[in-house]
Design an enzyme around this catalytic site. Structure first.
Site, mmCIF file in Angstrom:
data_model
loop_
_atom_site.group_PDB
_atom_site.id
_atom_site.type_symbol
_atom_site.label_atom_id
_atom_site.label_comp_id
_atom_site.label_asym_id
_atom_site.label_seq_id
_atom_site.Cartn_x
_atom_site.Cartn_y
_atom_site.Cartn_z
ATOM 1 N N TYR A 119 0.811 -1.216 0.000
ATOM 2 C CA TYR A 119 0.000 0.000 0.000
ATOM 3 C C TYR A 119 0.843 1.265 0.000
ATOM 4 O O TYR A 119 0.496 2.249 -0.624
ATOM 5 C CB TYR A 119 -0.908 0.036 1.240
ATOM 6 C CG TYR A 119 -2.197 -0.711 1.098
ATOM 7 C CD1 TYR A 119 -2.208 -2.081 0.952
ATOM 8 C CD2 TYR A 119 -3.405 -0.037 1.126
ATOM 9 C CE1 TYR A 119 -3.394 -2.776 0.839
ATOM 10 C CE2 TYR A 119 -4.599 -0.721 1.020
ATOM 11 C CZ TYR A 119 -4.588 -2.085 0.878
ATOM 12 O OH TYR A 119 -5.772 -2.753 0.772
ATOM 13 N N LYS A 147 3.447 -15.327 3.407
ATOM 14 C CA LYS A 147 3.780 -16.111 2.207
ATOM 15 C C LYS A 147 5.283 -16.332 2.267
ATOM 16 O O LYS A 147 6.040 -15.916 1.384
ATOM 17 C CB LYS A 147 3.329 -15.338 0.952
ATOM 18 C CG LYS A 147 3.350 -16.145 -0.338
ATOM 19 C CD LYS A 147 2.253 -17.188 -0.424
ATOM 20 C CE LYS A 147 2.472 -18.068 -1.647
ATOM 21 N NZ LYS A 147 1.533 -19.206 -1.722
ATOM 22 N N ASP A 178 -2.560 -18.419 1.322
ATOM 23 C CA ASP A 178 -3.507 -19.174 0.488
ATOM 24 C C ASP A 178 -4.219 -20.238 1.329
ATOM 25 O O ASP A 178 -5.437 -20.423 1.233
ATOM 26 C CB ASP A 178 -2.812 -19.785 -0.747
ATOM 27 C CG ASP A 178 -1.486 -20.457 -0.426
ATOM 28 O OD1 ASP A 178 -1.003 -20.350 0.720
ATOM 29 O OD2 ASP A 178 -0.924 -21.113 -1.329
ATOM 30 N N ASP A 209 -6.187 -7.083 4.296
ATOM 31 C CA ASP A 209 -7.318 -6.496 3.571
ATOM 32 C C ASP A 209 -8.194 -7.613 2.999
ATOM 33 O O ASP A 209 -9.415 -7.623 3.164
ATOM 34 C CB ASP A 209 -6.781 -5.606 2.441
ATOM 35 C CG ASP A 209 -7.905 -5.001 1.614
ATOM 36 O OD1 ASP A 209 -8.864 -4.502 2.212
ATOM 37 O OD2 ASP A 209 -7.811 -5.054 0.365
ATOM 38 N N ASP A 263 -11.981 -9.172 4.586
ATOM 39 C CA ASP A 263 -13.233 -9.175 3.814
ATOM 40 C C ASP A 263 -13.832 -10.582 3.789
ATOM 41 O O ASP A 263 -15.039 -10.754 3.938
ATOM 42 C CB ASP A 263 -12.999 -8.703 2.374
ATOM 43 C CG ASP A 263 -13.450 -7.260 2.174
ATOM 44 O OD1 ASP A 263 -13.341 -6.486 3.147
ATOM 45 O OD2 ASP A 263 -13.909 -6.925 1.062
#
Ligand code: IPM
Ligand code: MG
Length: 388
Positions: free
Chosen positions: A174, A219, A251, A275, A279
């Protein structure tokens, strides 16, 4: 999400914890609590009105008063000043002890208009940066009485879903360099150990006060930044022996959130992974309108619903105000150290829902849904009955 973060943190030098400790002193003061109210766009103003009404009502019952500094943000601010996060709104936030944020954004069909183009990004990233809001806290809880509303099968939900996602908010992709040169575009992902420690410190403490499990999502099989997250988390784990620390690839975490959500207690992760995962988690309770969130900074905190501005629902008195109401409870707990008053609001909300009073998004099949305002009135009535 009964996190009493205020207690038990005596030695931590991080600004967030210093602020939480200061809040305890604030709770003794009789001066009105100052709150910047930024309703924003879409359903923001309607659900904010209800939340402020519930807050004032609870204040009356608990002998507390508020001074609200109203200010526009997003499309609403653009109309007034050509800026999604104008200086006057920034000033209203600076003049207040906490920020209550509604939601920002317009209809998909109008996204190209200057009023909406980048409105969310400018408003929300602007505030995060301006107030150093580095740690984002998003609970995802399935209320047992609302299990019917969850998109997951009951045998998965019945095991209990009660997690909190702690997301780093000022680093990673970001805020790295962004550039486009012809057909090539670059976004830089960068983290320092100090940046990583802030959300992790909060996450370890939250885990200690909850069920004791912390899942750090990364990751690390691919990314250096993820390997740094692991190193820092492992270093910090020594000071938190009562917390069971585990690492999970992002994942796999996305899959486990759907397959086995009861596994999770506290999740901590970097900005973009947080983020996306928050959600995904936010739909487990059954509606985007149910969960509040807090963004914690070094001078003040901001509280906003996890859902968006829902332009299609605007003005119809159908939006679910629960998330915005629960934001006021989070604010009472974290900024003003008033856990009893916070719990009173939370209990009034869950009792109202348990009594079958709910908006259309979560009403059981065949049940008569109530409107946004009526839900707020029912919560006020519930508060009066229990705290008169
Ligand atoms: C959120 C939003 C923001 C984000 C957008 C509006 C920039 O999706 O708060 O999760 O990506 O952080
Ligand atoms: Mg998001």
């Amino acid at each position: 999400y009964e996190i009493e973060i205020v207690t038990g943190v005596q030695t931590c030098a991080l600004p967030i914890f210093a602020l939480l400790r200061l809040a305890r002193g604030r709770a003794m003061s009789s001066a009105p609590m100052t709150v910047a109210v930024l309703p924003g766009d879409g359903i923001g103003p309607e659900v904010m009105d209800v939340a402020v009404k519930v807050l004032n009502h609870a204040g009356g019952l608990f002998g507390k008063s508020f001074k609200f500094n109203h200010a526009p943000v997003g499309g609403a601010a653009f109309d007034a000043s050509g800026d999604h996060f104008p200086q006057s709104t920034r000033q209203a936030c600076m003049d207040s002890e906490a920020i209550l944020y509604g939601s920002v954004g317009g209809p998909v069909s109008e996204q190209h208009l200057p009023k909406w183009k980048d409105a969310e990004k400018n408003a929300v990233l602007g505030i995060r940066k301006a107030f150093d809001l580095a740690v984002n806290v998003r609970p995802a809880t399935v209320y047992p009485t609302l299990a019917h509303a969850s998109p997951l099968r009951s045998e998965i939900v019945d095991k209990g879903v009660d997690m909190v996602i702690i997301r780093e908010l000022l680093g990673g992709l970001y805020f790295g360099e962004h550039k486009t040169e012809g057909d090539k575009a670059t976004d830089v992902c960068e983290y320092s150990a100090d940046q990583i420690r802030r959300p992790l410190e909060f996450a370890f403490t939250a885990a200690k006060q909850r069920r004791g499990r912390l899942t750090v999502v990364d990751k690390a099989n691919v990314l250096d930044t993820s390997r740094l997250w692991r190193r820092v988390a492992n270093e910090m784990a020594a000071q938190h022996p009562e917390v069971e620390l585990e690492f999970m690839y992002v994942d796999n975490a996305a899959m486990q959130l759907i397959k086995a959500p009861s596994h999770f207690d506290v999740i901590c992760t970097e900005n973009l992974f947080g983020d996306i995962l928050s959600d995904a988690a936010s739909v487990l309770p059954g509606s985007l309108g149910l969960m509040p969130s807090a963004s914690l900074g070094s001078s003040k905190y901001m509280y906003e619903p996890s859902g968006g501005s829902a332009p299609d629902l605007t003005g119809l008195d159908v939006a679910n105000p629960v998330a915005q109401i629960l934001c006021t409870a989070m604010m009472l707990r974290y900024t003003f150290a008033l856990p009893e008053m916070a719990a009173a609001i939370e209990t009034a909300v869950s009792s109202t829902l348990a009594a079958g009073i709910c908006t259309a998004d979560i009403a059981p099949p065949g049940a008569q849904p109530c409107g946004t305002k009526a839900f707020g009135d029912a919560v006020c009535k519930q508060l009066s009955e229990t705290h008169a």
